[in-house]
Write a protein that holds these residues in place. Structure first.
Motif, PDB file in Angstrom:
ATOM      1  N   UNK A 123       0.841  -1.190   0.000  1.00 51.86           N
ATOM      2  CA  UNK A 123       0.000   0.000   0.000  1.00 51.86           C
ATOM      3  C   UNK A 123       0.879   1.243   0.000  1.00 51.86           C
ATOM      4  N   UNK A 124       0.263   2.371  -0.325  1.00 53.07           N
ATOM      5  CA  UNK A 124       0.949   3.660  -0.296  1.00 53.07           C
ATOM      6  C   UNK A 124      -0.044   4.698   0.220  1.00 53.07           C
ATOM      7  N   UNK A 125       0.465   5.687   0.939  1.00 52.31           N
ATOM      8  CA  UNK A 125      -0.379   6.800   1.362  1.00 52.31           C
ATOM      9  C   UNK A 125      -0.224   7.914   0.340  1.00 52.31           C
ATOM     10  N   UNK A 126      -1.337   8.275  -0.275  1.00 52.09           N
ATOM     11  CA  UNK A 126      -1.338   9.377  -1.229  1.00 52.09           C
ATOM     12  C   UNK A 126      -1.591  10.667  -0.471  1.00 52.09           C
ATOM     13  N   UNK A 127      -0.724  11.664  -0.661  1.00 47.64           N
ATOM     14  CA  UNK A 127      -0.985  12.953  -0.009  1.00 47.64           C
ATOM     15  C   UNK A 127      -2.203  13.619  -0.647  1.00 47.64           C
ATOM     16  N   UNK A 128      -2.841  14.488   0.107  1.00 50.25           N
ATOM     17  CA  UNK A 128      -3.963  15.224  -0.471  1.00 50.25           C
ATOM     18  C   UNK A 128      -3.467  16.022  -1.671  1.00 50.25           C
ATOM     19  N   UNK A 129      -4.349  16.290  -2.599  1.00 54.35           N
ATOM     20  CA  UNK A 129      -3.956  16.960  -3.843  1.00 54.35           C
ATOM     21  C   UNK A 129      -3.409  18.368  -3.626  1.00 54.35           C
ATOM     22  N   UNK A 130      -3.727  18.987  -2.500  1.00 52.87           N
ATOM     23  CA  UNK A 130      -3.223  20.349  -2.262  1.00 52.87           C
ATOM     24  C   UNK A 130      -1.868  20.356  -1.554  1.00 52.87           C
ATOM     25  N   UNK A 132       1.766  20.233  -1.793  1.00 45.21           N
ATOM     26  CA  UNK A 132       2.827  20.333  -2.795  1.00 45.21           C
ATOM     27  C   UNK A 132       4.164  20.754  -2.173  1.00 45.21           C
ATOM     28  N   UNK A 133       4.256  20.658  -0.847  1.00 53.01           N
ATOM     29  CA  UNK A 133       5.500  20.992  -0.148  1.00 53.01           C
ATOM     30  C   UNK A 133       5.499  20.286   1.205  1.00 53.01           C
ATOM     31  N   UNK A 134       6.687  20.096   1.796  1.00 53.54           N
ATOM     32  CA  UNK A 134       6.753  19.498   3.129  1.00 53.54           C
ATOM     33  C   UNK A 134       6.023  20.380   4.144  1.00 53.54           C
ATOM     34  N   UNK A 135       5.721  19.914   5.326  1.00 55.12           N
ATOM     35  CA  UNK A 135       6.227  18.700   5.950  1.00 55.12           C
ATOM     36  C   UNK A 135       5.482  17.463   5.448  1.00 55.12           C
ATOM     37  N   UNK A 136       6.138  16.324   5.600  1.00 56.69           N
ATOM     38  CA  UNK A 136       5.566  15.048   5.198  1.00 56.69           C
ATOM     39  C   UNK A 136       5.590  14.857   3.697  1.00 56.69           C
ATOM     40  N   UNK A 137       5.133  13.664   3.249  1.00 54.72           N
ATOM     41  CA  UNK A 137       5.084  13.387   1.811  1.00 54.72           C
ATOM     42  C   UNK A 137       4.198  14.398   1.087  1.00 54.72           C
ATOM     43  N   UNK A 138       4.613  14.744  -0.125  1.00 58.25           N
ATOM     44  CA  UNK A 138       3.873  15.722  -0.932  1.00 58.25           C
ATOM     45  C   UNK A 138       4.030  15.381  -2.407  1.00 58.25           C
ATOM     46  N   UNK A 139       3.219  16.024  -3.237  1.00 58.02           N
ATOM     47  CA  UNK A 139       3.261  15.802  -4.679  1.00 58.02           C
ATOM     48  C   UNK A 139       4.412  16.609  -5.277  1.00 58.02           C
ATOM     49  N   UNK A 140       5.492  15.923  -5.645  1.00 54.20           N
ATOM     50  CA  UNK A 140       6.596  16.562  -6.362  1.00 54.20           C
ATOM     51  C   UNK A 140       6.130  16.900  -7.783  1.00 54.20           C
ATOM     52  N   UNK A 141       5.366  15.981  -8.386  1.00 59.23           N
ATOM     53  CA  UNK A 141       4.662  16.212  -9.645  1.00 59.23           C
ATOM     54  C   UNK A 141       3.235  15.729  -9.414  1.00 59.23           C
ATOM     55  N   UNK A 142       2.284  16.648  -9.299  1.00 58.30           N
ATOM     56  CA  UNK A 142       0.899  16.230  -9.049  1.00 58.30           C
ATOM     57  C   UNK A 142       0.321  15.447 -10.227  1.00 58.30           C
ATOM     58  N   UNK A 143      -0.690  14.630  -9.958  1.00 61.02           N
ATOM     59  CA  UNK A 143      -1.327  13.891 -11.042  1.00 61.02           C
ATOM     60  C   UNK A 143      -2.023  14.846 -12.012  1.00 61.02           C
ATOM     61  N   UNK A 144      -1.960  14.506 -13.295  1.00 60.74           N
ATOM     62  CA  UNK A 144      -2.653  15.263 -14.334  1.00 60.74           C
ATOM     63  C   UNK A 144      -3.504  14.275 -15.122  1.00 60.74           C
ATOM     64  N   UNK A 145      -4.801  14.390 -15.039  1.00 63.29           N
ATOM     65  CA  UNK A 145      -5.772  13.484 -15.657  1.00 63.29           C
ATOM     66  C   UNK A 145      -5.438  12.039 -15.296  1.00 63.29           C
ATOM     67  N   UNK A 146      -5.356  11.166 -16.294  1.00 63.84           N
ATOM     68  CA  UNK A 146      -5.102   9.753 -16.003  1.00 63.84           C
ATOM     69  C   UNK A 146      -3.669   9.353 -16.362  1.00 63.84           C
ATOM     70  N   UNK A 147      -2.778  10.312 -16.533  1.00 60.93           N
ATOM     71  CA  UNK A 147      -1.400  10.036 -16.941  1.00 60.93           C
ATOM     72  C   UNK A 147      -0.591   9.476 -15.778  1.00 60.93           C
ATOM     73  N   UNK A 148       0.143   8.399 -16.062  1.00 59.67           N
ATOM     74  CA  UNK A 148       1.097   7.828 -15.118  1.00 59.67           C
ATOM     75  C   UNK A 148       2.489   7.909 -15.743  1.00 59.67           C
ATOM     76  N   UNK A 149       3.506   7.585 -14.984  1.00 61.85           N
ATOM     77  CA  UNK A 149       4.872   7.606 -15.488  1.00 61.85           C
ATOM     78  C   UNK A 149       5.106   6.323 -16.290  1.00 61.85           C
TER      79      UNK A 149
END
Length: 179
Positions: A123-130, A132-149
């Motif tokens: 499992x993984x904990x997804x940070x809330x979409x808002x 985008x900075x520490x503290x704690x895990x954050x979106x370094x690159x937020x999700x955009x539509x259904x695109x994955x790496x």
């Protein structure tokens, strides 16, 4: 006739144990309650709450690397390849990047000296979409539509840039895998 196989490097042996400990990469949903839990979890992220989700199962797997300078260069390279990198979570406490890749990638991910790919049952904990900075895990690159790496270009970028330190030993310890 061939001779005995050469022993695998320690990193590859740990990776094989890590993959074996994960079990099947994708388990079919037992019933609609599981699907409802997944939908509730994803809605929680959208409504600005951190939430824990199971990897695989049609959502995504995760590739884990360090979050150092080489890994940041890999993000920049993926920005160019993808015209904006797919979703990446940074965990400054552990010093890791979590690259969200298509579900089932774990089945095709050969051992890599600088990254680990995990799927179900992890499992993984997804940070809330808002976030985008520490503290704690954050979106370094937020999700955009259904695109994955995309895993293949990511794998090549990581092989080229060699982000250190590698996550193998720390993940093995965290998951209770003996070396």
């Amino acid at each position: 006739m061939t001779g005995p196989a050469a022993p695998l490097p320690a990193g590859e042996r740990m990776m094989q144990r890590l993959v074996a400990s994960a079990g099947a990469a994708s388990e079919p949903t037992a019933d609609m309650a599981d699907l409802a839990d997944v939908v509730r979890s994803l809605l929680a992220v959208q409504t600005y709450r951190d939430t824990r989700v199971r990897l695989g199962g049609g959502l995504f797997d995760v590739v884990i690397t360090s979050a150092g300078a080489q890994a940041r260069s890999a993000v920049a390279l993926m920005d160019k390849i993808q015209d904006g990198c797919g979703p990446v979570i940074e965990d400054p406490d552990d010093g890791w990047l979590y690259w969200l890749v298509p579900s089932g990638s774990v089945d095709r991910w050969a051992p890599h000296s600088h990254a680990v790919c995990l799927g179900a049952p992890h499992t993984i904990t997804l940070p809330s979409l808002n976030r985008t900075a520490p503290p704690g895990p954050y979106w370094h690159r937020p999700p955009a539509s259904d695109r994955l790496v995309p895993p293949s270009p990511l794998r090549e970028a990581l092989a080229q840039l060699e982000p250190e330190p590698t996550p193998h030993a720390a993940l093995a310890d965290r998951l209770g895998i003996t070396h």
